[in-house]
Design a protein around this motif. Structure first.
Motif, mmCIF file in Angstrom:
data_model
loop_
_atom_site.group_PDB
_atom_site.id
_atom_site.type_symbol
_atom_site.label_atom_id
_atom_site.label_comp_id
_atom_site.label_asym_id
_atom_site.label_seq_id
_atom_site.Cartn_x
_atom_site.Cartn_y
_atom_site.Cartn_z
ATOM 1 N N CYS A 71 0.801 -1.221 0.000
ATOM 2 C CA CYS A 71 0.000 0.000 0.000
ATOM 3 C C CYS A 71 0.832 1.270 0.000
ATOM 4 C CB CYS A 71 -0.928 0.008 1.218
ATOM 5 S SG CYS A 71 -2.154 -1.316 1.217
ATOM 6 N N GLY A 72 2.154 1.129 0.144
ATOM 7 C CA GLY A 72 2.990 2.318 0.169
ATOM 8 C C GLY A 72 2.869 3.118 1.446
ATOM 9 N N ILE A 73 2.694 2.406 2.565
ATOM 10 C CA ILE A 73 2.565 3.028 3.883
ATOM 11 C C ILE A 73 3.650 2.463 4.783
ATOM 12 C CG2 ILE A 73 1.020 3.426 5.857
ATOM 13 C CD1 ILE A 73 -1.322 2.839 4.030
ATOM 14 N N LYS A 74 4.131 3.251 5.722
ATOM 15 C CA LYS A 74 5.122 2.753 6.659
ATOM 16 C C LYS A 74 4.508 1.665 7.540
ATOM 17 C CE LYS A 74 7.795 7.045 6.939
ATOM 18 N NZ LYS A 74 8.285 8.126 7.838
ATOM 19 N N PRO A 75 5.265 0.597 7.850
ATOM 20 C CA PRO A 75 4.719 -0.497 8.662
ATOM 21 C C PRO A 75 4.158 -0.025 9.996
ATOM 22 C CG PRO A 75 6.778 -1.163 7.652
ATOM 23 C CD PRO A 75 6.620 0.309 7.364
ATOM 24 N N GLU A 76 4.857 0.905 10.652
ATOM 25 C CA GLU A 76 4.352 1.372 11.937
ATOM 26 C C GLU A 76 3.024 2.112 11.796
ATOM 27 O OE1 GLU A 76 7.837 4.106 10.707
ATOM 28 O OE2 GLU A 76 7.283 1.989 10.607
ATOM 29 N N ARG A 77 2.820 2.774 10.636
ATOM 30 C CA ARG A 77 1.563 3.464 10.381
ATOM 31 C C ARG A 77 0.427 2.465 10.202
ATOM 32 N NH1 ARG A 77 -2.150 7.424 10.823
ATOM 33 N NH2 ARG A 77 -2.985 8.151 8.820
ATOM 34 N N VAL A 78 0.712 1.348 9.527
ATOM 35 C CA VAL A 78 -0.307 0.302 9.361
ATOM 36 C C VAL A 78 -0.726 -0.242 10.723
ATOM 37 C CG1 VAL A 78 -0.769 -2.006 8.461
ATOM 38 C CG2 VAL A 78 0.439 -0.336 7.052
ATOM 39 N N GLY A 79 0.266 -0.530 11.581
ATOM 40 C CA GLY A 79 -0.049 -1.040 12.905
ATOM 41 C C GLY A 79 -0.855 -0.058 13.723
ATOM 42 N N THR A 80 -0.520 1.221 13.626
ATOM 43 C CA THR A 80 -1.256 2.254 14.361
ATOM 44 C C THR A 80 -2.708 2.330 13.902
ATOM 45 O OG1 THR A 80 0.752 3.570 14.676
ATOM 46 C CG2 THR A 80 -1.347 4.719 14.889
ATOM 47 N N LEU A 81 -2.908 2.299 12.586
ATOM 48 C CA LEU A 81 -4.263 2.320 12.049
ATOM 49 C C LEU A 81 -5.050 1.089 12.488
ATOM 50 C CD1 LEU A 81 -3.478 3.546 8.420
ATOM 51 C CD2 LEU A 81 -4.806 4.820 10.118
ATOM 52 N N GLY A 112 -5.961 7.002 14.428
ATOM 53 C CA GLY A 112 -5.728 7.746 13.199
ATOM 54 C C GLY A 112 -6.640 7.324 12.063
ATOM 55 N N ARG A 113 -6.606 8.082 10.997
ATOM 56 C CA ARG A 113 -7.447 7.840 9.831
ATOM 57 C C ARG A 113 -6.640 8.088 8.553
ATOM 58 N NH1 ARG A 113 -12.430 5.726 10.191
ATOM 59 N NH2 ARG A 113 -13.099 7.013 8.450
ATOM 60 N N VAL A 114 -7.097 7.521 7.452
ATOM 61 C CA VAL A 114 -6.557 7.824 6.130
ATOM 62 C C VAL A 114 -7.488 8.848 5.497
ATOM 63 C CG1 VAL A 114 -5.963 6.924 3.859
ATOM 64 C CG2 VAL A 114 -5.560 5.525 5.886
ATOM 65 N N GLU A 115 -7.015 10.068 5.318
ATOM 66 C CA GLU A 115 -7.863 11.156 4.846
ATOM 67 C C GLU A 115 -7.613 11.517 3.384
ATOM 68 O OE1 GLU A 115 -10.213 12.145 6.630
ATOM 69 O OE2 GLU A 115 -9.656 11.600 8.681
ATOM 70 N N SER A 116 -6.402 11.293 2.880
ATOM 71 C CA SER A 116 -6.044 11.691 1.527
ATOM 72 C C SER A 116 -6.666 10.748 0.498
ATOM 73 C CB SER A 116 -4.519 11.689 1.366
ATOM 74 O OG SER A 116 -4.153 11.684 0.011
ATOM 75 N N TYR A 117 -7.392 11.305 -0.477
ATOM 76 C CA TYR A 117 -7.990 10.467 -1.513
ATOM 77 C C TYR A 117 -6.922 9.812 -2.391
ATOM 78 C CZ TYR A 117 -12.944 10.982 -0.743
ATOM 79 O OH TYR A 117 -14.201 10.864 -0.212
#
Length: 414
Positions: free
Chosen positions: A38-48, A53-58
């Protein structure tokens, strides 16, 4: 299995943390793998996934949808460029498999069965039938070990309705036909997961319910299932059962049902070594699919039968009859249409391609195809591809032990 309302709500609210968590739970995909896709940092995936947090950018929402193959309309986007293509890469099979299940879950959101209390009418049967047709698509992505309890549950619910509720004679006939279809679906999952006794019991119950409902086509398909299951034990008996399933085919039999019955008869005859009967059955199956009525609406339980399916089955037949020059082109052509998300079927059918290559003396190619099949079958909740892979590996190891590619294959699958 997936909690459908949870998935639907998560997609509609762009709650990708829940989607990520389900992907890990259902397909055992690590957060680092999800992050890479998905092109996201691993720590960001775990946090989500922990609800923070939320994914806001289209732009990022679109990237996630593309990585997980979530159709655009499910999350408020236009159709994605890939939606009408088949470009899955081998390393993404597990991710796409989970995404396919998530997408299916969303389509089932308005089909959750409501409690039935009192008199059952045609609208209730129609809703149950639509749900059964939708649930059938789980088999495209998951093995019987994952779907068995779902399908048996649907079957048992319909049995309860027949036993406990009130209805007219016409509705009773429709419920019995639906029960027969659900028993076949559950029987297939039982067979796919290695529950042989349960499978044969469900197929016989299906035939009984279909005959009581005067649903001749469904009853004949139950026989075809029994024949398919019997092939590995007694090929001649299986061929006789399969031939019997075709006896009542008429012009009123839907085209895809005719093709399905004939192709299963062809396979049984091929395993039994009857070349002439195999050729006649394959010809009848192709004739059925090219008939004018093949363009008419077909029963949901046979509508999946198409030219690619017949290519695969014909290739399997010619492999069993040790005619690799006929088998290989058909299997190669048929397998081109399979994405890696359909791992069970692609792995299973690839074993016949490997066997055909081996028969033709192309040992290295046979080993390479088998390695690929083993990679696809890894983690799939189905016993059938693993059994076939073991069979092919054993044959290659016995006949060509000194070939390096075979030695590597044996080590890979040990």
């Amino acid at each position: 299995m997936l909690e459908l309302p949870e998935v639907v709500l998560a997609l509609s609210e762009h709650d990708f943390g829940t989607v990520f968590r389900i992907a890990r739970q259902e397909a055992h995909i690590s957060y680092s793998k999800i992050a890479a896709e998905c092109g996201i940092k691993p720590e960001r995936v775990g946090t989500l996934a922990r609800g923070q947090g939320r994914v806001e950018s289209y732009e990022k929402i679109g990237a996630i949808a593309d990585a997980l193959r979530v159709p655009g309309h499910l999350i408020g986007l236009a159709p994605r460029p890939w939606e009408n293509t088949a470009d899955a890469e081998p390393g993404r099979r597990a991710v796409l498999q989970t995404a396919g299940v998530i997408g299916l879950a969303a389509t089932l959101s308005n089909l959750t069965p409501a409690p039935v209390n009192g008199r059952v009418g045609t609208s209730t049967v129609a809703r149950l039938r639509e749900r059964t047709a939708r649930l059938r698509h789980l088999d495209d992505l998951l093995g019987g070990g994952d779907t068995y309890r779902v399908y048996v549950g649907e079957y048992q619910d319909t049995k309860r309705i027949l036993r406990s509720e009130s209805y007219s004679n016409d509705v009773r006939r429709d419920l019995l036909e639906l029960l027969a279809e659900q028993a076949q679906q559950a029987g297939w999952a039982a067979f796919d997961s290695g529950r042989e006794h349960e499978a044969s019991t469900l197929y016989r119950e299906s035939r009984s319910a279909a005959e009581e409902a005067n649903a001749e086509h469904v009853a004949r398909n139950a026989l075809a299932f029994l024949a398919y299951q019997a092939v590995s034990g007694d090929p001649r008996a299986a061929a006789a059962i399969a031939a019997h399933s075709c006896d009542a085919i008429t012009e009123r039999t839907p085209a895809t049902v005719r093709a399905l019955l004939w192709e299963r008869a062809a396979y049984a005859h091929a395993v039994a070594g009857d070349l002439d009967a195999t050729e006649r059955a394959l010809s009848a199956a192709h004739t059925a699919l090219s008939a004018e009525d093949a363009t008419h609406p077909q029963p949901h339980w046979s509508a999946w039968v198409d030219q690619a399916e017949l290519d695969i089955m014909a290739g399997r037949c010619w492999t069993e009859l040790r005619r690799p020059l006929r088998a290989v082109p058909l299997l190669v052509r048929g397998l081109k249409g399979f994405e890696d998300a359909h791992a069970r079927d692609k792995a299973l059918y690839s074993t016949w391609l490997a066997e055909a290559y081996a028969t033709a003396g192309e040992v290295e190619e046979a080993a390479a195809v088998t390695v690929r099949a083993a990679d696809l079958a890894d983690g799939v909740a189905s016993v059938r591809p693993r059994r076939r892979i073991r069979q092919v590996v054993s044959t290659l190891a016995l006949g060509h032990p000194a070939v390096p590619a075979v030695a590597e294959l044996v080590e890979r699958t040990a």
